[in-house]
Design an enzyme around this catalytic site. Sequence first.
Site, PDB file in Angstrom:
ATOM      1  NE  ARG A 348      -2.205  -0.294   3.895  1.00  0.00           N
ATOM      2  CZ  ARG A 348      -1.815  -1.019   5.335  1.00  0.00           C
ATOM      3  NH1 ARG A 348      -0.651  -0.516   5.980  1.00  0.00           N
ATOM      4  NH2 ARG A 348      -2.256  -2.079   5.605  1.00  0.00           N
ATOM      5  CG  ASP A 491       0.280  -1.039   9.123  1.00  0.00           C
ATOM      6  OD1 ASP A 491      -0.156  -1.890   8.343  1.00  0.00           O
ATOM      7  OD2 ASP A 491       1.409  -0.623   9.351  1.00  0.00           O
TER       8      ASP A 491
HETATM    9  C1  GLC Z   1       2.730   3.388   8.791  1.00  0.00           C
HETATM   10  C2  GLC Z   1       2.879   2.273   7.506  1.00  0.00           C
HETATM   11  C3  GLC Z   1       1.582   2.428   6.649  1.00  0.00           C
HETATM   12  C4  GLC Z   1       0.273   2.575   7.452  1.00  0.00           C
HETATM   13  C5  GLC Z   1       0.280   3.526   8.437  1.00  0.00           C
HETATM   14  C6  GLC Z   1      -0.849   3.583   9.334  1.00  0.00           C
HETATM   15  O1  GLC Z   1       2.782   4.453   8.306  1.00  0.00           O
HETATM   16  O2  GLC Z   1       3.996   2.232   6.785  1.00  0.00           O
HETATM   17  O3  GLC Z   1       1.575   1.292   5.597  1.00  0.00           O
HETATM   18  O4  GLC Z   1      -0.785   2.618   6.509  1.00  0.00           O
HETATM   19  O5  GLC Z   1       1.612   3.265   9.356  1.00  0.00           O
HETATM   20  O6  GLC Z   1      -0.895   2.325  10.162  1.00  0.00           O
END
Ligand code: GLC
Length: 801
Positions: A348, A491
């Site tokens: 992503r 995440d």
């Molecule tokens: C970090 C990760 C990303 C995620 C974000 C929120 O920046 O690299 O992939 O969307 O955290 O959890």
Amino acid sequence: MRYGYFDNQNREYVIERPDIPVSWTNYLGVKDLCTVISHNAGGYSFYKSAEHRRITRFRQNGVPLDRPGHYVYLRDDDSEDYWSVSWQPVGKNLNQAVYHCHHGLSYSRFICDYNDIYAEQRLFIPVNEDVELWDLRLKNNGSKVRQLSIFPYLEFSFHHVEMDNQNLQMSFYATGADYQEGIIEYDLYYEPEEYYYFASSFRPDSYDTVREKFLGNYRTESNPRAVERGECHNSVELGGNHCACLHKRLNLSPGEETRLIFMLGAGRREAGKKIKEKYSQAAKVDRAFLNLREYWEGKLAAFQCRTPHQGLDTMLNTWNLYQAETCVNWSRFASFIEVGGRTGLGYRDTAQDVMAVSHSNPEMSRQRLLELLRGLTSQGYGIHLFEPEWFDPEEKKKGKFKSPTVVPERKPDNIVHGLEEACSDDALWLVPAVCDYIKESGELEFFDEMVSYADGGQATVYEHLKRILDFSAEQLGPNGICKGLRADWNDCLNLGGGESALVSFLHHHALLVFIEAAAYLGREGDVGQYRKLAREVKRVCEEKLWDGSWYLRGITARGKKIGSQENKEGRLHLESNTWAVISGVASEERARLCLDAIYKHLYSTYGLHLLWPAYSEVDDNIGFVTRVYQGIKENGAIFSHPNPWAWIAECKMGRGKRAMKYYNALLPFNQNDRIEIRQAEPYSYCQFVMGRDHSAFGRARHPWLTGTAGWAYTAVSRWILGIRLNFDGLIIDPCIPADWPGFEVTRCWRGATFRIIVKNPDGVEKGVREVILDGKQIELPVPPQKKGSEHEVVVIMGTRP
Ligand code: GLC
């Protein structure tokens, strides 16, 4: 409190006080060789991979801060006093020495004025060569002849980040260094092609390659034995810890200047010899530096603005794009926070990163898109984290080095993880990313290019996009909302079979973007089919996700609402509500209500909080977010990445004043004089800023590698300034504060240059009354123009009669 300022003329940030509480870093190298370097010249280099091919060592999270580095020591051979050209590692008293650091675009300059000797060390990596140049200038501003010794110093790393930190029984005996004809060569004995060198423009008076010899026992980089005694030991050895120092003695008469070049490169001594010959000529160094400047000017020229907002101009014209490009290059794996232990591309993250640079880096965007497409499973979900080379054609893999420590190779069936590890949002970002690239480049054929799937088989790019949309249509929970799976964008929101409002909104967004493409290509069957699906997604979202004043964030597997007024904690979430609006799901009335709720509950002068109130009670049905300290990261910090989504949503609603208020809150530039609070670099967006529930409210953490860079760039350029593309033209649709009289943008698109002059005579926030292309009134969009041609577009804002 401030530590420096922006020098717009030179596109540099100038640090005037080096005693900053944290490291302020920069990136050298735009292709394969990279160095991450702090304002004190601490940091590390790697070649291609920060995991596998480390060159110089870094003791991450160590004491003292950011050691070792790429240092130059100077010694007065009469008085035996010594210092370094960067403030650290010697750390002279700042009342006696002046230390500045200029971070520029892919170069850093360290300047020191001490005891009548002016010294400058400029570090950069030429665009097309795998060598880091250290360009050292010295001048004697005093009235006495000075006898000086110069000691450039670096510490080599074991080549793999794990080798460097564990399995030392093996690592210690795997590398060796030697010296011949003025060049230090360092190698990994097991690997036939793994060599690095350090050379200089002069004949050294002494040298060291054994770290313990140079530093001396029970000493550090602050007081190396060799520098103290004024001479190296001419040490070489196979096995052990290595360094490189090439010592030179010289005299400087009053007013005299001199220049010395050092070269740290990838390759054998033979390669080093050629580079030594070339860059011993100062003119060649100057040319390489100019090339680097031209490289960046070329990129930045694709979009330059002049607005009434100085900070916006500084960030958008230079730093924001620089940061976004850095993310596309190094993803999330090389910084002082991400120190190479987890490399590869996050699905992503990369898909979002490339969206921002399709105009400035089309080649890299295309490459990354193909890598992501090859990392897609035929079922339609992406491999969450992968090395692009896993999916290289077999012939490209031949001849790869095999380590004597047995590390089993990945086979397709253990690369491709199952659904239980899949993130529900990953591949949805790829749909707009691919379409953005095609709108920018005009390369419609890209849709029909054949690409493999991660688990075998192949299909066109267009077909890959359909699989992505179909996957989300299949992965529905009991309410008809997309499942959260392992995680969605957040995440730490781990819903498993629970449902994610965000993902349904993203699904709707991706569907609309795809339908636009299918319609443009005349694929009417798909237009009909996916329109029907989009209508259904919207209906379910509106029916199941509205909570009265805003949208839910999701529903747990046990049917409990997340992000609802019913909840005690985590009542309101930023991501779902911004995407409800951006995706076109929210009706006008609901859009206003949920955006107003964001303003009321999530806004602070440092930006928008991710959620409110932060979680204090653990709930594993919601996920890891409830196990994070309050006010930090995903649990109610000002998580920067989704902030620009709120700017876009406000722009969609025509509220330029509020979009600008949010923009200003997060803008690092605006924190330049409040470093006692912010701490982090004011030229880089950070992953997050501590939220109001934390004692360090306002402190920014994790600079550089964050999706914020790309999204901030996109939100400002395409939504606030309003210059964006569809498949057949340029749209100009600004959304600005009413008191802006106008602004100008130069935008290059498909080889033509557009000088766009926006005027706002009626003081509106949004709306375009008239568009004049080269003196003739037209309707938007502005069509593509001949390569090499230049055009003027005057845009008058206001309401149409
Ligand atoms: C970090 C990760 C990303 C995620 C974000 C929120 O920046 O690299 O992939 O969307 O955290 O959890």
